[in-house]
Design a protein around this motif. Structure first.
Motif, mmCIF file in Angstrom:
data_model
loop_
_atom_site.group_PDB
_atom_site.id
_atom_site.type_symbol
_atom_site.label_atom_id
_atom_site.label_comp_id
_atom_site.label_asym_id
_atom_site.label_seq_id
_atom_site.Cartn_x
_atom_site.Cartn_y
_atom_site.Cartn_z
ATOM 1 N N HIS A 177 44.554 41.403 32.290
ATOM 2 C CA HIS A 177 43.297 41.861 31.981
ATOM 3 C C HIS A 177 41.454 40.743 32.264
ATOM 4 C CE1 HIS A 177 45.738 43.374 28.691
ATOM 5 N NE2 HIS A 177 46.378 42.359 28.537
ATOM 6 N N SER A 178 41.949 40.752 33.327
ATOM 7 C CA SER A 178 40.466 40.167 34.107
ATOM 8 C C SER A 178 41.056 40.919 35.556
ATOM 9 C CB SER A 178 40.267 38.851 34.282
ATOM 10 O OG SER A 178 40.177 37.918 33.519
ATOM 11 N N PRO A 179 40.071 41.130 36.480
ATOM 12 C CA PRO A 179 39.826 41.618 37.796
ATOM 13 C C PRO A 179 39.823 40.838 38.811
ATOM 14 C CG PRO A 179 37.344 40.764 36.827
ATOM 15 C CD PRO A 179 38.393 40.590 35.557
ATOM 16 N N THR A 180 40.609 40.787 40.002
ATOM 17 C CA THR A 180 41.211 40.289 40.817
ATOM 18 C C THR A 180 40.585 39.782 41.762
ATOM 19 O OG1 THR A 180 42.559 42.379 41.771
ATOM 20 C CG2 THR A 180 43.590 41.071 40.421
ATOM 21 N N GLU A 181 40.012 39.239 42.593
ATOM 22 C CA GLU A 181 39.196 38.666 43.907
ATOM 23 C C GLU A 181 39.395 40.798 44.527
ATOM 24 O OE1 GLU A 181 39.374 36.186 48.125
ATOM 25 O OE2 GLU A 181 40.011 35.765 46.195
ATOM 26 N N SER A 182 37.897 40.965 44.949
ATOM 27 C CA SER A 182 38.264 42.603 45.483
ATOM 28 C C SER A 182 36.789 42.914 46.054
ATOM 29 C CB SER A 182 38.555 43.930 44.516
ATOM 30 O OG SER A 182 37.617 43.521 43.100
ATOM 31 N N GLY A 183 36.642 43.505 46.904
ATOM 32 C CA GLY A 183 35.330 44.038 47.211
ATOM 33 C C GLY A 183 34.185 44.721 46.330
ATOM 34 N N VAL A 184 34.493 45.390 44.713
ATOM 35 C CA VAL A 184 33.652 45.772 44.095
ATOM 36 C C VAL A 184 33.288 44.115 43.046
ATOM 37 C CG1 VAL A 184 33.496 46.365 41.793
ATOM 38 C CG2 VAL A 184 35.049 47.889 43.497
ATOM 39 N N LEU A 185 34.258 43.159 42.827
ATOM 40 C CA LEU A 185 33.841 41.947 42.523
ATOM 41 C C LEU A 185 32.747 41.131 43.375
ATOM 42 C CD1 LEU A 185 33.795 39.567 39.996
ATOM 43 C CD2 LEU A 185 36.066 39.041 41.304
ATOM 44 N N ALA A 186 33.235 41.626 44.521
ATOM 45 C CA ALA A 186 32.500 40.428 45.588
ATOM 46 C C ALA A 186 30.883 40.821 45.708
ATOM 47 C CB ALA A 186 33.361 40.399 46.886
ATOM 48 N N LYS A 187 31.641 42.243 45.910
ATOM 49 C CA LYS A 187 29.641 42.905 45.752
ATOM 50 C C LYS A 187 28.918 42.814 44.281
ATOM 51 C CE LYS A 187 26.979 46.083 48.204
ATOM 52 N NZ LYS A 187 25.681 46.006 46.954
ATOM 53 N N SER A 188 29.317 42.578 43.455
ATOM 54 C CA SER A 188 28.824 42.394 42.074
ATOM 55 C C SER A 188 27.912 40.926 42.785
ATOM 56 C CB SER A 188 29.647 43.057 40.738
ATOM 57 O OG SER A 188 29.593 44.297 41.035
ATOM 58 N N ALA A 189 28.980 40.107 42.996
ATOM 59 C CA ALA A 189 28.155 38.788 42.647
ATOM 60 C C ALA A 189 27.966 38.000 44.323
ATOM 61 C CB ALA A 189 29.560 37.826 43.182
ATOM 62 N N SER A 190 27.030 39.073 44.628
ATOM 63 C CA SER A 190 26.411 38.790 45.958
ATOM 64 C C SER A 190 26.711 37.693 46.229
ATOM 65 C CB SER A 190 24.980 38.711 44.974
ATOM 66 O OG SER A 190 23.964 39.313 46.546
ATOM 67 N N GLY A 191 27.607 37.287 47.014
ATOM 68 C CA GLY A 191 27.634 36.072 48.185
ATOM 69 C C GLY A 191 28.359 35.309 46.531
#
Length: 292
Positions: A177-191
């Motif tokens: 019930h938590s997001p894994t490391e992904s492109g969406v997560l990384a893009k939202s984290a902006s670095g």
């Protein structure tokens, strides 16, 4: 009649245009000027299906996200897929000098992989996941952020940015019930994904007890908390615990944390988006730790 070579003027104009674009990009990344609205893409694409990624395969996209990944020595880089224009904006030197393959493509080629909703800015990076971190490696950090089943990768990415901004040592969350490391997560984290450990644990209550042994006071944020956060902060090590929007932190988590606290808000709205609440709590906790 002018004796100036028109080609020289064209090259000079191109040079200045590149400089102006670089300055604008830097200002946007610092938040000094707004990012222009992207052209609205179709909401669905019947011809697109998500790629079947392997367990050890991560696709990152977006200029700022990819640049941060390229600068992270802990990232294992597999392949960069990029447009000519985006490669110039990455400013990483000659494509043939990179320690990984570089493939030049059109924006539409990347759309076919990432889908019509991904704002990839012409760049996609295939990597391996970041190394797994353990809780005992965080004993020197005075501030941690713990998420109890916050599922939206956009929220988690925004929380990671705030965690980095306020000097937190890690973002800890559950494997389920938590997001894994992904492109969406990384893009939202902006670095930010490259700058702070993202630790996924099996059992949150056990992890909180382990943090207690490491000297952390764990504080669960709850709208019905018995006291304001400012009055609940104590000690030299604090782990803030936030729950999912709607449900909040779970009952077992409530029973395990050192204390429950609320964010007092004098206005008409009494609840905040979890990423906004995290930023406010991090700010208040950082002030406390500076005085501890």
């Amino acid at each position: 009649m002018s004796t100036k070579d028109p080609k020289d003027k064209s090259a000079r104009d191109t040079h200045y245009a590149t400089l102006r674009r670089a300055v604008r990009d830097q200002k946007r990344e610092r938040g000094e000027i707004p990012t222009p609205q992207q052209q609205r893409r179709p909401k669905s694409n019947k011809d697109w299906t998500p790629p079947q990624l392997q367990q050890d395969q991560v696709l990152l996209y977006g200029l700022h996200t990819v640049r941060a990944a390229l600068d992270n020595p802990e990232r294992k880089l597999i392949k960069l897929t990029v447009t000519q224009n985006a490669f110039v904006r990455l400013d990483i030197g000659d494509s043939t000098a990179q320690p990984f393959p570089v493939e030049f493509v059109s924006p539409q080629d990347i759309d076919k992989v990432l889908g019509p909703e991904a704002i990839h800015q012409g760049v996609m990076l295939e990597t391996r996941p970041l190394p797994v971190r353990r809780l005992d490696a965080l004993k020197e950090s005075p501030l941690l952020l713990v998420l109890d089943q916050v599922t939206d990768p956009h929220n988690v990415g925004a929380i990671m940015r705030s965690a980095v901004a306020f000097g937190a040592g890690a973002v800890i969350t559950t494997q389920r019930h938590s997001p894994t490391e992904s492109g969406v997560l990384a893009k939202s984290a902006s670095g930010a994904l490259e700058l702070i450990p993202y630790i996924q644990i099996t059992n949150l209550a056990d992890a909180l007890n382990e943090l207690h042994k490491l000297g952390f006071r764990t504080i669960g944020l709850d709208s019905e908390g018995p006291a304001p956060l400012e009055e609940t902060l104590a000690g030299e090590k604090v782990a803030l615990v936030l729950g999912s929007e709607g449900k909040g932190i779970r009952q077992k988590t409530r029973e395990t944390v050192s204390a429950l606290a609320r964010l007092d808000m004098p206005g008409a709205i009494k609840s905040l988006n979890v990423s906004n609440a995290a930023a406010i709590a991090l700010y208040a906790t950082r002030l406390h730790l500076a005085k501890a």
